[in-house]
Scaffold this active site. Sequence first.
Site, PDB file in Angstrom:
ATOM      1  N   TYR A  65       0.821  -1.204   0.000  1.00  0.00           N
ATOM      2  CA  TYR A  65       0.000   0.000   0.000  1.00  0.00           C
ATOM      3  C   TYR A  65       0.862   1.264   0.000  1.00  0.00           C
ATOM      4  CZ  TYR A  65      -2.929   3.833   1.377  1.00  0.00           C
ATOM      5  OH  TYR A  65      -3.547   5.053   1.396  1.00  0.00           O
ATOM      6  N   GLY A  72      -5.551   5.449  -0.592  1.00  0.00           N
ATOM      7  CA  GLY A  72      -6.961   5.448  -0.240  1.00  0.00           C
ATOM      8  C   GLY A  72      -7.739   4.440  -1.038  1.00  0.00           C
ATOM      9  N   ASN A 207       1.750  10.710   6.559  1.00  0.00           N
ATOM     10  CA  ASN A 207       0.725   9.807   7.067  1.00  0.00           C
ATOM     11  C   ASN A 207       0.953   9.585   8.566  1.00  0.00           C
ATOM     12  OD1 ASN A 207      -0.239   6.375   6.430  1.00  0.00           O
ATOM     13  ND2 ASN A 207      -1.503   8.109   6.919  1.00  0.00           N
ATOM     14  N   ARG A 309     -15.222  28.222  47.507  1.00  0.00           N
ATOM     15  CA  ARG A 309     -15.132  27.030  48.344  1.00  0.00           C
ATOM     16  C   ARG A 309     -14.822  25.770  47.539  1.00  0.00           C
ATOM     17  NH1 ARG A 309     -20.384  24.717  50.971  1.00  0.00           N
ATOM     18  NH2 ARG A 309     -21.106  26.794  50.390  1.00  0.00           N
TER      19      ARG A 309
END
Length: 546
Positions: A65, A72, A207, A309
Site C-alpha cells: 500500500y 486510499g 501519514n 469554596r
Amino acid sequence: MTAPTHAARVLLDGRSLTLHDVVRMARPPLEGVAATAALSPEAQLATEQSVRLRDRLIEGRKPIYGVTTGFGDSVTNQISPEHAAHLQRNLIRYHLNGTGPDAAADVVRATLLIRANALARGNSGIRPVVIDRLLDHLHADVLPRVPERGSLGASGDLVPLCYVASVLLGEGDVHYGKRLLPAAEAHREAGIQPLTLEAKEGLALINGTSFTTAFAVLAAHDATSIAHSAEIVTAFVSEALLGNASHFAAFLHEAKPHPGQVAVAARVSRLIADSGLSTTYEEILDATDPLFDDYRRLEQRIQDHYSVRCAPHVIGVLHDTLGWVRQWLTTEINASTDNPLFSADEERVHHGGNFYAGHVAQAMDSLKTATASVADLLDRQLALIVDPKFSRGLPANLVPPSLSGEAGLHHGFKGMQIAASAVTAEALKTAAPASVFSRSTEAHNQDKVSMGTIAARDARTVNELTSQVAAITLLAAAQAVDLRGPEQAAPWVRRVHALVRSHVPFTDGDRRMEGDIATVCELILNGSLARAAGYSSDKDTDAAAA
C-alpha cells in the site's frame, strides 16, 4: 547541514522523547543556547534496516500500500517499482489544499520534531537523510508555511504534513526569520539541500499524527500554567472577599482524595497562609456570640460561595485530566503513526491504522472541557468581587473611594466583567467535543475519522480564552487587594501582587485596559506568575506528570 555541536542535544530513538523536550524546542529561549536533536545510533541502524527491507519487498513486485499501489480507495491500482518514487511526489502535491491561518511557529517546530521522532523508531521505510532534513529545518528555523485547516486526524494529518514534505523537496513557502520566502530561496540562504524522495518516503512524511499532537503537547503545557494561575487567582479572591481559609484544610480534601483536588487545596492554603485578610471558621465562631434567642441574621457567612469554596474541586479536575493527557501524549509522540510499517525482525510489511488520532482527540476534548470549566469558575469569582452585594464592603466595580468627588463618572471594572463574560461564553462554546463529528470521506475509504486536529486546535483556543479570563479576574482581585490594603495580605499574595503592579498600574480612573489583559496573560503563560508564587519549574511539572 549539521546541527551546532555546542547546543544541548536530544537523541531521537522514537521511544524516549519527552513532552518537555518538545516544548523547549518548539519555544526556544530568547537568550542562551537552544536545544538540538539528532538521530541516535540505534535509530540510525533501525531506519537503515527498514529501508533495506522496503527495497527487498519492492523488488518482489507484490502490492504494498502506498508504495506500489495508489492511495486510499485507489489501493486497487498497482504500479511498477519504477514509478514508485514518482507516486510519492504526486501524493504530496495533490494534498496541498489547506485553508485558514498559518500555524504558529511553535506548532510547526513541534511538528518537525515529533515527525522526526516518529520516523526514528525505524518502522517506516524511510532513509535517515530524510529525518535529518526535518531536523535541519528545525535547527535553522526554516519553518514550512502550514495552513491550520484541512486535517481529519485520520489518515493522519495528510494536508498539513504535505506542506512540510513539500518544503523538503524545495517547493512551497517558508517562514524564515521575519520573512515569508520560497523554500528554494531559504534553502540557499540556510545551506539546506532539497531532497529527492524514494518509494514510501512521501507517505511516511505525511501519514501520521504529528501536526495534531504538536498542538496537543503545547496545549497541555499551557493548560498547566492556566491551572496554576487559577489557584493563584483563587487565593487573591479569597483575600479580597475576607474569605474562609478553612475551606482549604487538608482534612476536607483528604476525605475525598482526588490527587488534583488535594494538591490545589494545599497550594491555595499555602498562598493565603499568615494572611491578615482571610479568616477561619474558628475565628468566625470566636467573633460570634452564642445564640440565646430563636433566630438572628449572622453578620458573616460561615461558608463562602461555591466558586471559592469548591475551587480545588474544579481546578483539581483540570490537573487530574492533565495527568492522563500527558501520559497519552507521551505515548503518541513516541509512536510509529504511518502506514504501512516494516518489521525488519519479521521480514514483512504490516498494514494498519496507527495514523488514527483517536487518543489525541479524546484527550483534547477532555482537556478543553476541564479548562473551560476553570474559565467559568474564574468568571464567577470576578462577579463576586465587583458586586457590592457580595464583596463584603468593596466599592461597586472596584472604583476607588478617592474618586468619590467625581461620583458617577467612573466605572472601574464594569467593562472588564462584560468582557470576561463574553470570553467565558466563547470558551464554553468552543469546549463542545470535536471527536463526535466523524465524517465519511474519500469515497468511503476514510469512513471513520478522529477529528483530532480540530479538537487540539480547539484546546489551544480554549487555553487562550481562559488565560484572558484569568488575567481579568486577577487584575480585579489585585485592585481589590489594593483597596483592602496589600500590607494585610498573605506574604505569597503580596509577592504576586508586586509582580502584577510592576507591569500594570492600579486603576485609579476609567482608561483603556486591553493592554493590561495582554500583559497579565503573558505573565500567566510564560510562567512568571507561578514562579512569583513559589511554584516549581515547568520542566519539573511536565516531567513529574509525564
